[in-house]
Design a protein around this motif. Structure first.
Motif, PDB file in Angstrom:
ATOM      1  N   ILE A   1      45.245  43.093  41.783  1.00  0.00           N
ATOM      2  CA  ILE A   1      44.381  43.328  40.618  1.00  0.00           C
ATOM      3  C   ILE A   1      45.199  43.470  39.357  1.00  0.00           C
ATOM      4  O   ILE A   1      44.873  42.916  38.299  1.00  0.00           O
ATOM      5  CB  ILE A   1      43.516  44.580  40.865  1.00  0.00           C
ATOM      6  N   VAL A   2      46.316  44.207  39.459  1.00  0.00           N
ATOM      7  CA  VAL A   2      47.142  44.424  38.270  1.00  0.00           C
ATOM      8  C   VAL A   2      47.884  43.147  37.890  1.00  0.00           C
ATOM      9  O   VAL A   2      48.244  42.939  36.715  1.00  0.00           O
ATOM     10  CB  VAL A   2      48.121  45.595  38.520  1.00  0.00           C
ATOM     11  N   SER A   3      48.139  42.233  38.829  1.00  0.00           N
ATOM     12  CA  SER A   3      48.847  40.994  38.503  1.00  0.00           C
ATOM     13  C   SER A   3      48.023  40.077  37.619  1.00  0.00           C
ATOM     14  O   SER A   3      48.571  39.166  36.994  1.00  0.00           O
ATOM     15  CB  SER A   3      49.235  40.255  39.786  1.00  0.00           C
ATOM     16  N   ASP A   4      46.729  40.252  37.536  1.00  0.00           N
ATOM     17  CA  ASP A   4      45.891  39.435  36.665  1.00  0.00           C
ATOM     18  C   ASP A   4      46.124  39.857  35.208  1.00  0.00           C
ATOM     19  O   ASP A   4      45.921  41.021  34.855  1.00  0.00           O
ATOM     20  CB  ASP A   4      44.416  39.619  37.032  1.00  0.00           C
ATOM     21  N   PRO A   5      46.566  38.967  34.327  1.00  0.00           N
ATOM     22  CA  PRO A   5      46.831  39.360  32.939  1.00  0.00           C
ATOM     23  C   PRO A   5      45.578  39.793  32.201  1.00  0.00           C
ATOM     24  O   PRO A   5      45.645  40.568  31.260  1.00  0.00           O
ATOM     25  CB  PRO A   5      47.426  38.088  32.308  1.00  0.00           C
ATOM     26  N   ARG A   6      44.421  39.334  32.615  1.00  0.00           N
ATOM     27  CA  ARG A   6      43.191  39.732  31.929  1.00  0.00           C
ATOM     28  C   ARG A   6      42.923  41.228  32.098  1.00  0.00           C
ATOM     29  O   ARG A   6      42.444  41.910  31.182  1.00  0.00           O
ATOM     30  CB  ARG A   6      42.016  38.912  32.476  1.00  0.00           C
ATOM     31  N   VAL A   7      43.257  41.767  33.310  1.00  0.00           N
ATOM     32  CA  VAL A   7      43.044  43.204  33.544  1.00  0.00           C
ATOM     33  C   VAL A   7      43.981  44.020  32.664  1.00  0.00           C
ATOM     34  O   VAL A   7      43.582  45.018  32.048  1.00  0.00           O
ATOM     35  CB  VAL A   7      43.261  43.521  35.043  1.00  0.00           C
ATOM     36  N   ARG A   8      45.239  43.593  32.572  1.00  0.00           N
ATOM     37  CA  ARG A   8      46.185  44.351  31.762  1.00  0.00           C
ATOM     38  C   ARG A   8      45.821  44.293  30.278  1.00  0.00           C
ATOM     39  O   ARG A   8      45.883  45.302  29.572  1.00  0.00           O
ATOM     40  CB  ARG A   8      47.594  43.784  31.977  1.00  0.00           C
ATOM     41  N   VAL A   9      45.413  43.111  29.793  1.00  0.00           N
ATOM     42  CA  VAL A   9      45.019  42.995  28.386  1.00  0.00           C
ATOM     43  C   VAL A   9      43.768  43.805  28.108  1.00  0.00           C
ATOM     44  O   VAL A   9      43.651  44.498  27.083  1.00  0.00           O
ATOM     45  CB  VAL A   9      44.805  41.505  28.026  1.00  0.00           C
ATOM     46  N   GLU A  10      42.824  43.810  29.075  1.00  0.00           N
ATOM     47  CA  GLU A  10      41.588  44.572  28.873  1.00  0.00           C
ATOM     48  C   GLU A  10      41.879  46.067  28.857  1.00  0.00           C
ATOM     49  O   GLU A  10      41.304  46.825  28.064  1.00  0.00           O
ATOM     50  CB  GLU A  10      40.599  44.213  29.982  1.00  0.00           C
ATOM     51  N   GLN A  11      42.818  46.519  29.708  1.00  0.00           N
ATOM     52  CA  GLN A  11      43.182  47.927  29.719  1.00  0.00           C
ATOM     53  C   GLN A  11      43.851  48.335  28.410  1.00  0.00           C
ATOM     54  O   GLN A  11      43.588  49.420  27.867  1.00  0.00           O
ATOM     55  CB  GLN A  11      44.132  48.207  30.916  1.00  0.00           C
ATOM     56  N   ALA A  12      44.735  47.422  27.877  1.00  0.00           N
ATOM     57  CA  ALA A  12      45.395  47.737  26.612  1.00  0.00           C
ATOM     58  C   ALA A  12      44.389  47.782  25.464  1.00  0.00           C
ATOM     59  O   ALA A  12      44.459  48.671  24.594  1.00  0.00           O
ATOM     60  CB  ALA A  12      46.476  46.680  26.321  1.00  0.00           C
ATOM     61  N   LEU A  13      43.430  46.858  25.451  1.00  0.00           N
ATOM     62  CA  LEU A  13      42.409  46.887  24.412  1.00  0.00           C
ATOM     63  C   LEU A  13      41.517  48.115  24.533  1.00  0.00           C
ATOM     64  O   LEU A  13      41.096  48.711  23.523  1.00  0.00           O
ATOM     65  CB  LEU A  13      41.559  45.613  24.488  1.00  0.00           C
ATOM     66  N   ARG A  14      41.228  48.517  25.775  1.00  0.00           N
ATOM     67  CA  ARG A  14      40.400  49.717  25.970  1.00  0.00           C
ATOM     68  C   ARG A  14      41.129  50.966  25.486  1.00  0.00           C
ATOM     69  O   ARG A  14      40.518  51.857  24.878  1.00  0.00           O
ATOM     70  CB  ARG A  14      40.023  49.822  27.446  1.00  0.00           C
ATOM     71  N   GLU A  15      42.429  51.033  25.779  1.00  0.00           N
ATOM     72  CA  GLU A  15      43.191  52.182  25.302  1.00  0.00           C
ATOM     73  C   GLU A  15      43.279  52.199  23.776  1.00  0.00           C
ATOM     74  O   GLU A  15      43.299  53.281  23.175  1.00  0.00           O
ATOM     75  CB  GLU A  15      44.596  52.144  25.900  1.00  0.00           C
ATOM     76  N   ALA A  16      43.327  51.010  23.140  1.00  0.00           N
ATOM     77  CA  ALA A  16      43.377  50.965  21.683  1.00  0.00           C
ATOM     78  C   ALA A  16      42.005  51.108  21.046  1.00  0.00           C
ATOM     79  O   ALA A  16      41.897  51.203  19.813  1.00  0.00           O
ATOM     80  CB  ALA A  16      43.996  49.641  21.228  1.00  0.00           C
ATOM     81  N   GLY A  17      40.928  51.109  21.837  1.00  0.00           N
ATOM     82  CA  GLY A  17      39.588  51.244  21.296  1.00  0.00           C
ATOM     83  C   GLY A  17      39.022  49.958  20.727  1.00  0.00           C
ATOM     84  O   GLY A  17      38.115  50.001  19.896  1.00  0.00           O
ATOM     85  N   LEU A  18      39.543  48.810  21.173  1.00  0.00           N
ATOM     86  CA  LEU A  18      39.116  47.511  20.636  1.00  0.00           C
ATOM     87  C   LEU A  18      38.435  46.656  21.686  1.00  0.00           C
ATOM     88  O   LEU A  18      38.308  45.433  21.502  1.00  0.00           O
ATOM     89  CB  LEU A  18      40.322  46.757  20.076  1.00  0.00           C
ATOM     90  N   HIS A  19      37.999  47.253  22.815  1.00  0.00           N
ATOM     91  CA  HIS A  19      37.484  46.434  23.903  1.00  0.00           C
ATOM     92  C   HIS A  19      36.083  45.896  23.636  1.00  0.00           C
ATOM     93  O   HIS A  19      35.616  45.008  24.365  1.00  0.00           O
ATOM     94  CB  HIS A  19      37.474  47.251  25.215  1.00  0.00           C
ATOM     95  N   GLN A  20      35.353  46.413  22.620  1.00  0.00           N
ATOM     96  CA  GLN A  20      34.009  45.924  22.318  1.00  0.00           C
ATOM     97  C   GLN A  20      33.946  45.184  20.974  1.00  0.00           C
ATOM     98  O   GLN A  20      32.879  45.020  20.412  1.00  0.00           O
ATOM     99  CB  GLN A  20      33.023  47.103  22.302  1.00  0.00           C
ATOM    100  N   THR A  21      35.065  44.752  20.493  1.00  0.00           N
ATOM    101  CA  THR A  21      35.117  44.027  19.205  1.00  0.00           C
ATOM    102  C   THR A  21      35.123  42.518  19.446  1.00  0.00           C
ATOM    103  O   THR A  21      35.480  42.052  20.525  1.00  0.00           O
ATOM    104  CB  THR A  21      36.378  44.436  18.414  1.00  0.00           C
ATOM    105  N   PRO A  22      34.724  41.743  18.407  1.00  0.00           N
ATOM    106  CA  PRO A  22      34.816  40.261  18.552  1.00  0.00           C
ATOM    107  C   PRO A  22      36.233  39.783  18.810  1.00  0.00           C
ATOM    108  O   PRO A  22      36.441  38.776  19.485  1.00  0.00           O
ATOM    109  CB  PRO A  22      34.270  39.732  17.214  1.00  0.00           C
TER     110      PRO A  22
END
Length: 642
Positions: free
Chosen positions: A585-606
């Motif tokens: 699961i962690v090897s998928d780059p989409r999961v890591r990018v989504e986690q980083a965006l969620r931590e930055a508070g940008l996961h619901q932005t365009p």
């Protein structure tokens, strides 16, 4: 000797009449002398009786036997030599083709260099011409003021109209080609990324689009060419070149009008001057006639068509003498541009053109020399005529002065006699006049007093009239100034109204352009929003939903339990569970990018949606995982490419 050669050929090969293999050998033997032939024919003894052949002696009788000839070995050697010669010929052909290709590449490179220099020069000249025109229009608008303000605005509006027409032409001709190119590149990138083959129907559709664009471009090119030919015909119909040629080659008058109208008191001198002008004109006319006859009635295109001659001139102008090997490059380019002309035609045309230019230069030099000599002769003639006129005037003036002196002496003599008679009469009348003067003085004083009174009254009346005239003139001037002021105000109001209408028209034009840009921007945003919505719908349809099950993730696996128990069989689950490990699961780059965006508070932005849409999975999905609805709505591989 020829008979001996034929007998030798028969002994070597029985079928010598039907064989062309030994023809060079036979020709060489026929050219051999008798001594060489006797040295060549040797007596051989046979070792066995198989394949016995007869050998002829020097005197023509039959001699001893010889060993049979190995025709197979000779044929194999001959075939090897033939193969070797064919290989050498192929190598030579390859070398020649490589040399031709390298020469062609070198010529094309040199042509590109020449064209780059010519293109830079033409672009610089175009920019300089455009800047000069803009500067001239700006200077014209700033210096002429209100008088030529309308013409300057017309020039600017005409420039804007031409710019709009250029943009519309670009949108109608260039933009479809660029759009088609971008579309084809996008499709090729998709096919290369997905490693798919193009469907025949799609290939036919693409071919139809390309053919349609080609037809449109061909129609546009044909229309432009027709307009070009029409403009050339119109310019040719005006006859500007003929007018210029006639004006430059027209013979001036043999005798200038200044000489004909000049006043000369000596007819012989004027006749000699006129004969000098006639002789000078006749000499230059004969020389010009000789040059024209040497030209042989050659036209300005030297026997070619106007388009070919113009192409020839442009090409020769591009390849100047400062370039290395410019004549070979120029000839190569002319042969490429004019394939229906041979090299000899080009050389003949170049000689004819050089001869035409040389003749024209001779005519221009002759015309300049004629004008110079004619000007010098005119100056000398005018000076000579002026000197003759001045000399004649001096003679007339001297004659007139002599006659004037004689007349003056006669008049002075008569005046002296009259003066003496009058002097006596004056002395008699002076006394009478003194008495009369006294009486006149008394009467004059009385009249003076009376006249002074009348003059003062008359001056008062004149002063009143003067003041009345001044008042009337002042009123007329005021009325004229008021009328002029009203006329100027009306013209200024009319000009202001026109300027307001022009400003209003420009504001409406700018507002219309702004609305068009805003509409285009809204359309583009709407299309982007529709694309984003469609992509979100597609993602929601194909998204993999996995429920969170920590107990299942952290629990023992069947393989681990089998290794622990090693024989005892625990209770098996009702069904097998297929899931992912934490490393997968962690090897998928989409999961890591989504986690980083969620931590930055940008996961619901365009921005997050755009970033996640651009990230590709580590392994491409299988074809069976894509739904049939997506395949029918878009082309194959469109989901992955988007």
């Amino acid at each position: 000797m020829v008979s001996g050669t034929r007998r030798l050929s028969v002994a070597l090969h029985p079928n010598w009449r039907n064989t062309s293999t030994f023809s060079p050998y036979l020709n060489r033997c026929s050219r051999m002398s008798g001594r060489d032939l006797r040295a060549f024919i040797t007596h051989c003894r046979t070792q066995d009786g198989a394949g016995k052949h007869l050998v002829w002696k020097r005197d023509g009788s039959v001699g001893s036997r010889c060993q049979p000839t190995e025709y197979q070995r000779l044929e194999a050697a001959l075939q090897a030599r033939r193969q070797e010669s064919e290989t050498i010929a192929q190598k030579v052909q390859k070398t020649l083709s490589a040399a031709r290709s390298s020469k062609e590449t070198s010529l094309l490179r040199q042509h590109r260099q020449v064209w780059s220099q010519e293109h830079l020069r033409l672009r610089t000249a175009e920019e300089a011409a455009v800047s000069d025109l803009e500067g001239f229009v700006a200077q014209l608008g700033s210096t002429n003021g209100l008088q030529d303000h309308g013409s300057t605005n017309e020039l600017q509006e005409h420039g804007l109209h031409l710019e709009r027409e250029r943009e519309l032409f670009k949108m109608a001709t260039v933009e479809p080609v660029l759009q088609l190119r971008d579309d084809l590149r996008f499709r090729m990138d998709e096919l290369l990324l997905q490693r798919l083959t193009l469907h025949p129907s799609e290939g036919l559709q693409i071919q139809q689009q390309v053919n349609l664009v080609k037809q449109q471009q061909g129609a546009v090119t044909g229309r432009l060419r027709a307009e070009l030919l029409a403009l050339e015909e119109e310019m040719a119909a005006l006859g500007l070149e003929d007018c210029v040629a006639c004006g430059s080659e027209a013979d001036p008058e043999p005798v200038p009008g200044e000489v004909l109208e000049a006043d000369c008191p000596y007819p012989e001198l004027k006749l000699s001057v006129l004969q000098s002008f006639q002789t000078l004109a006749e000499s230059y006319r004969s020389r010009q006639r000789g040059i024209t006859e040497r030209m042989g009635g050659m036209d300005r295109c030297c026997g070619w068509s106007a388009s070919d001659h113009l192409c020839f001139q442009w090409t020769v102008g591009q390849y100047g003498p400062d370039l290395p090997n410019h004549r070979a490059l120029c000839a190569d380019m002319l042969l490429r541009l004019l394939p229906h002309r041979t090299r000899q035609d080009l050389m003949d045309h170049e000689r004819a053109w050089d001869w035409l230019r040389f003749s024209q230069a001779q005519l221009r030099a002759l015309a300049q020399a004629g004008q110079r000599d004619r000007g010098e002769l005119l100056a000398r003639a005018l000076v000579t005529l002026e000197e003759a006129r001045l000399a004649h005037q001096e003679e007339l003036l001297l004659h007139r002065e002599r006659r004037l002196q004689l007349d003056t002496c006669t008049q002075l003599r008569d005046k002296v006699q009259q003066w003496r008679a009058r002097q006596e009469e004056v002395s008699q009348l002076e006394a009478l006049m003194a008495a009369r003067r006294q009486e006149e003085e008394e009467r004059r004083l009385g009249r003076r007093r009376d006249s002074e009174a009348s003059v003062r009254s008359h001056q008062r009346d004149k002063l009143k009239e003067f003041y009345a005239r001044q008042q009337d003139r002042k009123e007329r001037l005021e009325r004229r100034d008021e009328e002029r002021l009203a006329l100027l105000r009306s013209s200024m109001e009319e000009q202001a109204r026109r300027d307001q209408e022009r400003v209003r028209y420009r504001e409406e034009t700018l507002q219309l352009r702004r609305q068009e840009r805003e509409a285009g921007e809204l359309q583009r945003q709407r299309e982007q929003e529709e694309t984003r919505t469609r992509l979100e719908a597609l993602r929601s349809q194909v998204a993999v939903v996995a429920e969170a099950d920590p107990e299942r993730m952290m629990g023992e696996t069947e393989a681990w339990r089998s290794r622990q128990n090693e024989g005892c069989e625990p209770q098996k689950p009702l069904y097998n569970i297929n899931t992912y490990t934490d490393s997968q699961i962690v090897s998928d780059p989409r999961v890591r990018v989504e986690q980083a965006l969620r931590e930055a508070g940008l996961h619901q932005t365009p921005y997050a949606r755009q970033v996640l849409a651009d990230i590709r999975p580590p392994r491409a999905p299988r074809r069976d995982t894509v739904s049939a609805g997506l395949r029918t709505d878009s082309t194959p591989g469109s989901y992955e490419g988007k």
